[in-house]
Scaffold this motif. Structure first.
Motif, short mmCIF file in Angstrom:
data_model
loop_
_atom_site.label_atom_id
_atom_site.label_comp_id
_atom_site.label_asym_id
_atom_site.label_seq_id
_atom_site.Cartn_x
_atom_site.Cartn_y
_atom_site.Cartn_z
N ASN A 15 1.12 -1.47 0.08
CA ASN A 15 -0.08 0.19 -0.15
C ASN A 15 0.92 1.25 -0.05
O ASN A 15 0.99 2.23 0.79
CB ASN A 15 -0.94 0.29 1.22
CG ASN A 15 -1.69 0.77 1.12
OD1 ASN A 15 -1.90 1.79 0.07
ND2 ASN A 15 -2.35 1.52 1.75
N ASN A 16 1.20 1.84 -0.99
CA ASN A 16 2.70 2.55 -1.36
C ASN A 16 2.35 3.17 -2.49
O ASN A 16 2.36 2.97 -3.66
CB ASN A 16 3.72 2.29 -1.35
CG ASN A 16 5.76 2.99 -1.36
OD1 ASN A 16 4.82 4.22 -1.55
ND2 ASN A 16 6.17 2.63 -1.78
N HIS A 17 2.05 4.45 -2.19
CA HIS A 17 2.52 5.43 -3.26
C HIS A 17 3.44 6.16 -3.89
O HIS A 17 3.67 6.23 -4.96
CB HIS A 17 0.97 6.90 -3.14
CG HIS A 17 1.13 8.40 -2.30
ND1 HIS A 17 0.79 8.30 -1.12
CD2 HIS A 17 3.21 8.87 -2.13
CE1 HIS A 17 1.95 9.16 -0.56
NE2 HIS A 17 2.87 9.48 -0.92
N ARG A 57 7.14 -1.04 2.26
CA ARG A 57 5.86 -1.18 3.03
C ARG A 57 6.29 -0.24 4.30
O ARG A 57 6.57 -0.26 5.43
CB ARG A 57 5.72 -1.86 4.00
CG ARG A 57 5.44 -3.46 2.26
CD ARG A 57 6.19 -5.15 2.62
NE ARG A 57 7.01 -5.03 3.37
CZ ARG A 57 8.32 -5.00 1.64
NH1 ARG A 57 7.47 -5.84 0.40
NH2 ARG A 57 9.36 -5.31 1.87
N PRO A 58 5.30 0.85 4.18
CA PRO A 58 5.63 2.11 4.68
C PRO A 58 4.87 1.60 6.34
O PRO A 58 3.75 0.70 6.22
CB PRO A 58 5.04 3.77 4.43
CG PRO A 58 4.87 3.20 2.77
CD PRO A 58 4.72 1.98 2.43
N ARG A 118 3.04 1.92 9.58
CA ARG A 118 1.49 2.51 9.89
C ARG A 118 1.30 3.02 11.17
O ARG A 118 1.55 2.39 11.62
CB ARG A 118 0.25 1.31 9.45
CG ARG A 118 -0.83 1.68 9.46
CD ARG A 118 -1.85 0.89 9.24
NE ARG A 118 -3.49 1.25 9.53
CZ ARG A 118 -3.99 0.89 10.51
NH1 ARG A 118 -3.57 1.30 11.73
NH2 ARG A 118 -5.30 1.11 11.31
N GLN A 152 1.45 9.51 3.33
CA GLN A 152 2.22 9.44 4.09
C GLN A 152 3.78 9.85 3.80
O GLN A 152 3.68 10.74 3.14
CB GLN A 152 3.64 7.47 2.72
CG GLN A 152 2.08 6.77 2.35
CD GLN A 152 2.47 5.87 1.33
OE1 GLN A 152 3.47 6.49 0.40
NE2 GLN A 152 1.71 4.58 1.40
N TYR A 153 3.92 10.17 5.18
CA TYR A 153 5.66 10.93 5.69
C TYR A 153 6.76 10.48 5.39
O TYR A 153 6.90 8.93 6.34
CB TYR A 153 5.05 11.73 6.48
CG TYR A 153 3.44 12.79 6.50
CD1 TYR A 153 3.71 13.72 6.71
CD2 TYR A 153 2.57 11.83 6.76
CE1 TYR A 153 2.70 14.64 6.19
CE2 TYR A 153 1.38 12.75 6.64
CZ TYR A 153 1.18 13.50 6.24
OH TYR A 153 0.43 14.62 6.58
N SER A 167 12.80 5.52 4.36
CA SER A 167 11.43 4.93 5.05
C SER A 167 10.87 6.19 4.74
O SER A 167 10.54 6.90 4.00
CB SER A 167 11.71 4.49 6.70
OG SER A 167 12.90 3.81 6.53
N ALA A 168 9.24 5.75 5.86
CA ALA A 168 8.28 6.16 5.55
C ALA A 168 7.03 5.76 6.38
O ALA A 168 6.89 4.68 6.70
CB ALA A 168 7.45 6.43 3.58
N GLU A 191 3.15 5.89 6.90
CA GLU A 191 1.31 5.86 6.40
C GLU A 191 0.43 5.87 7.91
O GLU A 191 0.47 5.41 8.63
CB GLU A 191 1.05 4.80 6.12
CG GLU A 191 -0.43 4.06 5.87
CD GLU A 191 -0.26 5.02 4.35
OE1 GLU A 191 -1.40 5.38 3.76
OE2 GLU A 191 0.28 4.62 3.41
#
Length: 359
Positions: free
Chosen positions: A39-41, A263-264, A266, A336-337, A353-354, A356
């Motif tokens: 789930n990653n833009h 895979r950020p 969550r 996403q940050y 990394s990110a 969500e």
């Protein structure tokens, strides 16, 4: 066959993979894994020119997962001493084993209990900690704990150093509270560290000792209602020199490059976040953590209940330095940050990394 791959040559490779007689490729059939859902833009082409690893590491083969390491606090075997003090007992063994650190790239690691980083030891200030340490490798090893203890318990060459096949016992009171680490201190030190012999040692404050800051102390004490309001994560910044030229080819949080970019991580927008951040990177004098779109308070070494730095978005740590980050996305829109090292080469070689953020 020998592969001579420098850290900079990896930046020009779509795989970002490399190896040598020390860091080697897995056979092609080992890479034929079913892709995991994402789930990653941030598509691979959108992330800094597509410089992310291609494929996935086999966590089952490794026996550990970087995502599990975020939250798998180890409280040990708990009992009570005659004087009423809580005793927490651990069994830790050094094992030499190969681990996959990037898709298809195997590293000959030295491990505590078979994983890198080792188990996250989490105790409460004032607990008695007993470590049954066994050396199952071919080299001398120790466990040096960052904290307050006697010289006898320091875990340096000549002091509770276990020779191959030997077992020694470490026994000390947990203090001060904070975000600490443990690692091997046998010589040559840099080899033992960059091969993987390190782990987190978190000492929660005892709220009864801090009546003026009891609320803050209770929020850090694992298991309290106040602590359960927080989203807590352990992030160990590490790196790997796969051809042993004293330059790292891969950088990561919790060992696997780009795991939290693909895979950020969550997090819930309405709950605060606490990150236990530790730098054990060898061959680079400084590593860093930068948060996108937000700021955090920082507690150097985690040994205070009030921030040592307020409202910053980047913090630097030298090797062995650590601290606690606290922040919230409560006023942010979901999305996403990113968070990553602010050395561009580090993030392109894996430390990207990110989060969500979800409502």
């Amino acid at each position: 066959m020998r592969f001579d791959v420098s850290r900079r040559s990896l930046l020009g490779m779509g795989l970002l993979g490399g190896g040598s007689i020390f860091g080697k490729f897995l056979p092609r059939e080992a890479l034929a894994q079913k892709p995991k859902e994402r789930n990653n833009h941030f598509t691979s082409s959108a992330v800094h020119g597509g410089s992310t690893t291609v494929g996935d590491v086999d966590n089952e083969r490794n026996g550990f997962s970087p995502r599990d390491i975020l939250t798998d606090w180890d409280g040990g075997k708990v009992s009570q001493l005659p004087n009423g003090q809580t005793l927490r007992e651990y069994d830790i063994a050094v094992e030499e084993r190969e681990i996959e650190i990037a898709p298809g790239v195997v590293y000959p690691a030295w491990t505590y209990n078979g994983r890198v980083p080792g188990s996250t030891i989490r105790v409460t200030e004032g607990d008695r900690v007993k470590i049954n340490f066994r050396n199952r490798s071919r080299h001398p090893h120790t466990i040096h704990f960052h904290g307050i203890h006697s010289a006898r318990q320091d875990g340096v060459p000549g002091t509770l150093e276990a020779m191959p096949g030997e077992e020694v016992v470490y026994d000390f009171d947990a203090k001060p509270f904070g975000c600490h680490l443990y690692h091997c201190h046998s010589a040559p030190f840099k080899r033992h560290l960059h091969k993987g012999l390190y782990g987190a040692f978190i000492v929660d404050p005892d709220p009864k000792r801090y009546p003026e800051d009891e609320a803050a102390a209770r929020s850090r004490l694992l298991g309290t209602p106040e602590n359960q309001e927080w989203q807590e994560f352990l992030m160990v910044m590490n790196a790997f020199d796969t051809n042993f030229d004293e330059e790292n080819e891969f950088y990561a949080v919790n060992t696997i490059p780009h795991e939290f970019m693909k895979r950020p991580l969550r997090i819930e927008r309405d709950r605060p976040v606490r990150v236990y951040l530790i730098n054990v990177t060898e061959f680079d004098p400084i590593n860093s953590f930068h948060l996108h779109g937000n700021f955090f308070d920082y507690y150097d070494s985690g040994t205070t209940l009030t921030p040592s730095l307020r409202t910053i978005d980047t913090v630097m740590q030298c090797q062995g330095q650590r601290g606690i980050l606290e922040f919230s996305f409560q006023e942010h829109a979901p999305g996403q940050y990113m968070f990553h090292a602010h050395q561009s080469e580090f993030l392109e070689l894996g430390w990207m990394s990110a989060f969500e953020v979800v409502a």
